[in-house]
Design an enzyme around this catalytic site. Sequence first.
Site, PDB file in Angstrom:
ATOM      1  N   ASP A 123      36.191  33.605  53.707  1.00  0.00           N
ATOM      2  CA  ASP A 123      35.708  34.975  53.765  1.00  0.00           C
ATOM      3  C   ASP A 123      36.914  35.916  53.917  1.00  0.00           C
ATOM      4  O   ASP A 123      37.908  35.765  53.212  1.00  0.00           O
ATOM      5  CB  ASP A 123      34.690  35.096  54.914  1.00  0.00           C
ATOM      6  N   ASP A 249      26.692  28.965  48.531  1.00  0.00           N
ATOM      7  CA  ASP A 249      27.150  30.296  48.897  1.00  0.00           C
ATOM      8  C   ASP A 249      27.113  31.214  47.671  1.00  0.00           C
ATOM      9  O   ASP A 249      28.029  31.189  46.854  1.00  0.00           O
ATOM     10  CB  ASP A 249      28.562  30.273  49.478  1.00  0.00           C
ATOM     11  N   HIS A 279      27.531  29.888  53.326  1.00  0.00           N
ATOM     12  CA  HIS A 279      28.722  30.733  53.358  1.00  0.00           C
ATOM     13  C   HIS A 279      29.611  30.351  54.531  1.00  0.00           C
ATOM     14  O   HIS A 279      30.827  30.231  54.389  1.00  0.00           O
ATOM     15  CB  HIS A 279      28.313  32.204  53.453  1.00  0.00           C
TER      16      HIS A 279
END
Length: 301
Positions: A123, A249, A279
């Site tokens: 991320d 994801d 995710h």
Amino acid sequence: MQVLRTPEERFANLPDFPYKPHYTEISDASGVTLRIAAIDEGPRDAAPVLLLHGEPTWSFLYRKIIAKLVAAGHRVVAPDLVGFGRSDKPTERNDYTYERHVKWMSDWLVANELRDITLFCQDWGGLIGLRLVAAMPERFARVVAANTFLPAGTGATPAFEAWLQFSQSVPVFPTPMIVNGGAVRALSQAEQDAYEAPYPDESYKAGARQFPALVPVKPDMPSVPENLAAWKVLENFKKPFLTAFSDQDPITRGGDARLQERIPGTKGQAHTTIQNGGHFLQEDQPDAIAELIDTFIKSTR
């Protein structure tokens, strides 16, 4: 710049998280001193494994991976980004920019004299971490990228657009719900509470709220030129670079293929897809991730 600091008692008795914070002070360009927290476990003379979290998590995300890697003999360093975890939290959303985040973590990394680094980033840990690699490639030995990318104004997936709209409009930023919804497994109530622990109230969440709006998905957004410049470095980065995206994801799907196309260090590596991972694949498959990092280090020494 006004800064909040989460009381230490908020972090007491968190599940599977016995780690003590190590604090580093850096100076922002405004003259304000910011305190950045990090977990630093394992032998101090070992090469560091740097674990960078994203939005809206903190180093708690890596708790089980830290334990496994330390047991395998590694030094593991997991900082909390400014605005998250035990690190200081500027109170205004406009205190947070992409370039400030990069500068804050660059200064933190240099202050801690980290070298021969194995980076695992997910991320925003990748949006910041890959910029660190581009700025200081000599400090990094290898990289594992998971559910992340380095956007430079070329658009976003529908899933990201939906997340952006939600994050900017929801009245109360529901950190536990976001993390739980981004994992395949159901987090326990204690785990969900741990993700809310850094935020006694909404005033502490300016950084978490602002992060989605900083992703440079349009060509005229700030940090597009800086990311394009970073890509020029990464397109010549020949050290081992592994992708380990998860299978569930929608936000970052396909990013692994684009990294493999552009970064020469990906050639010949054992890229993998982490099965049964959302995710936040660190919550779903911590053992698989720890084993992957350990194997990658040993196979590329």
